[in-house]
Design an enzyme around this catalytic site. Structure first.
Site, PDB file in Angstrom:
ATOM      1  N   ARG A   1      -1.940  22.513 -14.971  1.00 19.67           N
ATOM      2  CA  ARG A   1      -0.940  21.480 -15.273  1.00 19.67           C
ATOM      3  C   ARG A   1      -1.141  20.954 -16.693  1.00 19.67           C
ATOM      4  NH1 ARG A   1       1.103  16.511 -11.339  1.00 19.67           N
ATOM      5  NH2 ARG A   1       2.478  15.539 -12.868  1.00 19.67           N
TER       6      ARG A   1
ATOM      7  N   HIS B   1       0.350  12.779 -29.690  1.00 20.28           N
ATOM      8  CA  HIS B   1      -0.055  11.397 -29.386  1.00 20.28           C
ATOM      9  C   HIS B   1      -0.762  10.766 -30.575  1.00 20.28           C
ATOM     10  CE1 HIS B   1       0.029  12.164 -24.773  1.00 20.28           C
ATOM     11  NE2 HIS B   1       1.156  11.622 -25.187  1.00 20.28           N
TER      12      HIS B   1
ATOM     13  N   ARG C   1       0.809  -1.232   0.000  1.00 18.33           N
ATOM     14  CA  ARG C   1       0.000   0.000   0.000  1.00 18.33           C
ATOM     15  C   ARG C   1       0.840   1.279   0.000  1.00 18.33           C
ATOM     16  NH1 ARG C   1      -3.186  -3.007   3.337  1.00 18.33           N
ATOM     17  NH2 ARG C   1      -5.053  -3.783   2.283  1.00 18.33           N
TER      18      ARG C   1
ATOM     19  N   GLU D   1      10.702  18.538 -25.084  1.00  9.64           N
ATOM     20  CA  GLU D   1       9.970  18.908 -23.861  1.00  9.64           C
ATOM     21  C   GLU D   1      10.531  20.204 -23.263  1.00  9.64           C
ATOM     22  OE1 GLU D   1       7.323  17.123 -23.295  1.00  9.64           O
ATOM     23  OE2 GLU D   1       7.762  15.129 -24.122  1.00  9.64           O
TER      24      GLU D   1
ATOM     25  N   ASN E   1       0.694  19.767 -21.659  1.00 11.81           N
ATOM     26  CA  ASN E   1       0.303  18.943 -22.808  1.00 11.81           C
ATOM     27  C   ASN E   1       0.411  19.687 -24.134  1.00 11.81           C
ATOM     28  OD1 ASN E   1      -0.305  16.677 -21.235  1.00 11.81           O
ATOM     29  ND2 ASN E   1      -2.323  17.494 -20.751  1.00 11.81           N
TER      30      ASN E   1
ATOM     31  N   LYS F   1       3.261  11.524 -11.250  1.00 11.57           N
ATOM     32  CA  LYS F   1       2.393  10.650 -12.055  1.00 11.57           C
ATOM     33  C   LYS F   1       3.142   9.359 -12.321  1.00 11.57           C
ATOM     34  CE  LYS F   1       0.120  13.841 -15.172  1.00 11.57           C
ATOM     35  NZ  LYS F   1      -0.286  13.904 -16.589  1.00 11.57           N
TER      36      LYS F   1
ATOM     37  N   HIS G   1       0.881  17.819 -27.347  1.00 15.02           N
ATOM     38  CA  HIS G   1       0.709  16.400 -27.068  1.00 15.02           C
ATOM     39  C   HIS G   1      -0.595  15.814 -27.607  1.00 15.02           C
ATOM     40  CE1 HIS G   1       4.275  16.867 -24.689  1.00 15.02           C
ATOM     41  NE2 HIS G   1       4.262  15.613 -24.304  1.00 15.02           N
TER      42      HIS G   1
ATOM     43  N   LYS H   1       8.765  22.841 -14.429  1.00 13.38           N
ATOM     44  CA  LYS H   1       7.813  21.750 -14.167  1.00 13.38           C
ATOM     45  C   LYS H   1       7.354  21.799 -12.709  1.00 13.38           C
ATOM     46  CE  LYS H   1       5.934  17.449 -14.786  1.00 13.38           C
ATOM     47  NZ  LYS H   1       5.862  16.162 -15.424  1.00 13.38           N
TER      48      LYS H   1
ATOM     49  N   GLU I   1      -3.597  17.844 -11.776  1.00 14.78           N
ATOM     50  CA  GLU I   1      -3.978  18.147 -13.155  1.00 14.78           C
ATOM     51  C   GLU I   1      -5.470  18.414 -13.320  1.00 14.78           C
ATOM     52  OE1 GLU I   1      -2.004  15.824 -16.188  1.00 14.78           O
ATOM     53  OE2 GLU I   1      -3.355  16.579 -17.734  1.00 14.78           O
TER      54      GLU I   1
ATOM     55  N   HIS J   1       7.975   9.732 -29.594  1.00 13.04           N
ATOM     56  CA  HIS J   1       7.240  10.714 -28.807  1.00 13.04           C
ATOM     57  C   HIS J   1       7.779  12.129 -29.045  1.00 13.04           C
ATOM     58  CE1 HIS J   1       4.841  12.361 -25.583  1.00 13.04           C
ATOM     59  NE2 HIS J   1       5.928  12.911 -25.067  1.00 13.04           N
TER      60      HIS J   1
HETATM   61  N1  LIG Z   1       5.155  10.480 -15.257  1.00  9.35           N
HETATM   62  C1  LIG Z   1       5.189  11.532 -16.041  1.00  9.35           C
HETATM   63  O1  LIG Z   1       4.838  12.649 -15.651  1.00  9.35           O
HETATM   64  C2  LIG Z   1       5.696  11.357 -17.437  1.00  9.35           C
HETATM   65  C3  LIG Z   1       5.983  12.484 -18.217  1.00  9.35           C
HETATM   66  C4  LIG Z   1       6.495  12.291 -19.484  1.00  9.35           C
HETATM   67  C5  LIG Z   1       6.706  11.008 -19.965  1.00  9.35           C
HETATM   68  N2  LIG Z   1       6.407   9.938 -19.183  1.00  9.35           N
HETATM   69  C6  LIG Z   1       6.640   8.568 -19.664  1.00  9.35           C
HETATM   70  O2  LIG Z   1       8.019   8.426 -19.904  1.00  9.35           O
HETATM   71  C7  LIG Z   1       8.204   7.414 -20.888  1.00  9.35           C
HETATM   72  C8  LIG Z   1       9.267   7.875 -21.870  1.00  9.35           C
HETATM   73  O3  LIG Z   1      10.467   8.068 -21.167  1.00  9.35           O
HETATM   74  P1  LIG Z   1      11.881   8.069 -21.889  1.00  9.35           P
HETATM   75  O4  LIG Z   1      11.807   8.927 -23.084  1.00  9.35           O
HETATM   76  O5  LIG Z   1      12.892   8.344 -20.851  1.00  9.35           O
HETATM   77  O6  LIG Z   1      11.977   6.569 -22.467  1.00  9.35           O
HETATM   78  P2  LIG Z   1      12.669   5.219 -21.940  1.00  9.35           P
HETATM   79  O7  LIG Z   1      12.572   5.086 -20.485  1.00  9.35           O
HETATM   80  O8  LIG Z   1      12.098   4.138 -22.779  1.00  9.35           O
HETATM   81  O9  LIG Z   1      14.195   5.444 -22.335  1.00  9.35           O
HETATM   82  C9  LIG Z   1      14.556   5.509 -23.692  1.00  9.35           C
HETATM   83  C10 LIG Z   1      15.626   4.482 -24.048  1.00  9.35           C
HETATM   84  O10 LIG Z   1      16.893   4.938 -23.574  1.00  9.35           O
HETATM   85  C11 LIG Z   1      17.503   3.957 -22.764  1.00  9.35           C
HETATM   86  N3  LIG Z   1      18.294   4.698 -21.789  1.00  9.35           N
HETATM   87  C12 LIG Z   1      17.838   5.363 -20.708  1.00  9.35           C
HETATM   88  N4  LIG Z   1      18.829   6.029 -20.125  1.00  9.35           N
HETATM   89  C13 LIG Z   1      19.947   5.787 -20.830  1.00  9.35           C
HETATM   90  C14 LIG Z   1      21.303   6.211 -20.720  1.00  9.35           C
HETATM   91  N5  LIG Z   1      21.690   7.086 -19.793  1.00  9.35           N
HETATM   92  N6  LIG Z   1      22.193   5.748 -21.631  1.00  9.35           N
HETATM   93  C15 LIG Z   1      21.786   4.895 -22.617  1.00  9.35           C
HETATM   94  N7  LIG Z   1      20.535   4.474 -22.783  1.00  9.35           N
HETATM   95  C16 LIG Z   1      19.624   4.925 -21.895  1.00  9.35           C
HETATM   96  C17 LIG Z   1      16.376   3.138 -22.224  1.00  9.35           C
HETATM   97  O11 LIG Z   1      16.794   1.855 -21.866  1.00  9.35           O
HETATM   98  C18 LIG Z   1      15.419   3.111 -23.409  1.00  9.35           C
HETATM   99  O12 LIG Z   1      15.803   2.141 -24.312  1.00  9.35           O
HETATM  100  C19 LIG Z   1       6.864   7.155 -21.523  1.00  9.35           C
HETATM  101  O13 LIG Z   1       6.385   5.908 -21.098  1.00  9.35           O
HETATM  102  C20 LIG Z   1       5.997   8.263 -20.977  1.00  9.35           C
HETATM  103  O14 LIG Z   1       4.644   7.872 -20.814  1.00  9.35           O
HETATM  104  C21 LIG Z   1       5.911  10.093 -17.936  1.00  9.35           C
HETATM  105 ZN   LIG Z   2       5.879  14.455 -23.630  1.00 10.27          ZN
END
Ligand SMILES: NC(=O)c1ccc[n+]([C@@H]2O[C@H](COP(=O)([O-])OP(=O)(O)OC[C@H]3O[C@@H](n4cnc5c(N)ncnc54)[C@H](O)[C@@H]3O)[C@@H](O)[C@H]2O)c1
Ligand SMILES: [Zn+2]
Length: 359
Positions: free
Chosen positions: A241, A252, A121, A185, A245, A143, A248, A227, A237, A264
């Protein structure tokens, strides 16, 4: 070292941004989390690169970690991937005070955060983001969640971290396309909140692609601050917030229709371009401001044209986005550079024209 304090709902936490902070993580975590154990969640690409440094540092801080590794990539961001992670952490005598550490990009952060929110939990959560996107966006704001067959991020929670450690040195191994995605971003943040920041990007953004560590450090701090401010004003949100987007809703839909051939970051770049088109038509943005936005995206090789997808299919996908309220597509539009507004009555014809302008 740059430290940004985040106040979100009833949580308060620091984001520390410092080259080399990964190797000092143990001492810092030991002083914040009252536990001799920790669970590290990472992925199959980041783990081999950086988990050992973190494990060593935790041990030096008197914390014994267990390591859980996910297969890298969005395709694995679902509940079935998490089941073995829950089981392995529970078999390691996880306690309510044992922190879960996310070591990876946004996928690992969202998934590890969901585990932290739900296992026993809820246990303390620490983010150690390793992509630029995760540092400036995903790791701040609480999030967390996973994807469902019906769509992205449809299963989740709000669970704020107790600490975020961003080490710009790890960006050296990040593929350039991922770095560009993070920059999309960053550009978005300045368009919605900071005209001076945008002007600074126009001068300096190529330093990020060149791997300039002092510049990256400052860029991350600047974006975390934006942020943090938006999240503090609206942690769940309900209103402003949503400005995050920008680009986006278009983005998306473009990602989806391209069957994720378009990343993305690329989708967001097209999306920001389309939103700027709509904003100019509605008198919210001057022609030269729209041009500056487009030029900045193009400067880092983010796409603003050559989309080559059917506008009607994208429009259709936009109608099924979870941001649709009562059948109306909700858009965030730039209002000049440095501000944003929400609009939910943009004519479909104008949206189609904006999409056609990306061809
Ligand atoms: N929670 C939130 O507020 C929020 C906001 C924006 C995006 N997101 C989420 O984030 C995700 C996208 O994140 P991302 O773009 O970081 O993608 P990701 O986590 O898939 O990373 C991208 C790739 O880079 C690799 N990688 C990561 N760090 C590395 C490093 N230092 N050196 C070499 N390779 C590395 C990973 O293994 C992966 O293959 C999506 O699922 C999205 O929904 C969440
Ligand atoms: Zn984004």
């Amino acid at each position: 070292m740059p430290t940004i304090s985040v106040q979100a709902a009833d949580a308060r936490y620091d984001v520390l941004i410092e080259p080399g902070v990964l190797t000092r993580a143990g001492g810092i975590i030991q002083s914040i989390a009252n536990s001799r154990k920790a669970a590290i969640v990472t992925d199959s690409i980041v783990g081999p690169l950086y988990a050992q440094a973190l494990v060593q540092s935790l041990r030096q801080g008197g914390i014994e970690p267990v390591l859980a590794t996910l297969l890298a990539g969005e395709a694995h961001k679902n509940l079935s991937t998490l089941l073995p992670i829950y089981n392995s952490l529970l078999s390691e005598q996880m306690e309510r005070s044992t922190p879960v550490l996310a070591l990876g990009g946004g996928v690992v952060g969202d998934m590890a955060g969901f585990v932290a929110a739900t296992i026993l939990r809820g246990v303390p959560f620490i983010q150690i983001p390793t992509t630029l996107l995760a540092m400036v966006d995903a790791s701040v704001g609480g999030k967390v969640g996973v994807d469902a067959p019906a769509g992205k991020n449809l299963i989740g929670a709000f669970h704020q971290p107790i600490l975020v450690l961003a080490d710009p040195l790890v960006l050296a191994t990040l593929p350039p396309g991922e770095l560009r995605g993070g920059l999309a971003e960053c550009i978005k943040h300045d368009i919605i909140r900071d005209a001076a920041g945008f002007a600074d990007l126009e001068k300096n953004i190529l330093r990020a692609l060149a791997g300039d560590v002092p510049y990256l450090t400052q860029l991350i701090a600047h974006n975390v601050a934006i942020k943090a401010k938006v999240v503090a004003a609206d942690p769940y949100e309900k209103a402003e917030r949503a400005h995050l987007n920008l680009g986006h809703t278009f983005g998306h839909a473009i990602e989806l229709v391209s069957q994720f051939r378009i990343s993305h970051g690329q989708g967001v770049s097209f999306g920001i371009t389309a939103a700027a088109f709509v904003a100019e038509r509605l008198g919210l943005l001057a022609a030269d401001e729209r041009q500056r936005i487009k030029a900045l995206l193009e400067k880092v090789n983010l796409p603003t044209r050559g989309l080559g997808l059917d506008s009607d299919a994208i429009l259709q996908a936009m109608r099924t986005d979870k941001k649709v309220r009562n059948g109306k597509i909700r858009f965030i539009l730039p209002k000049g550079i440095g501000h944003a507004v929400m609009h939910d009555d943009v004519q479909a014809e104008l949206v189609r024209e904006a999409l056609q302008s990306l061809a």
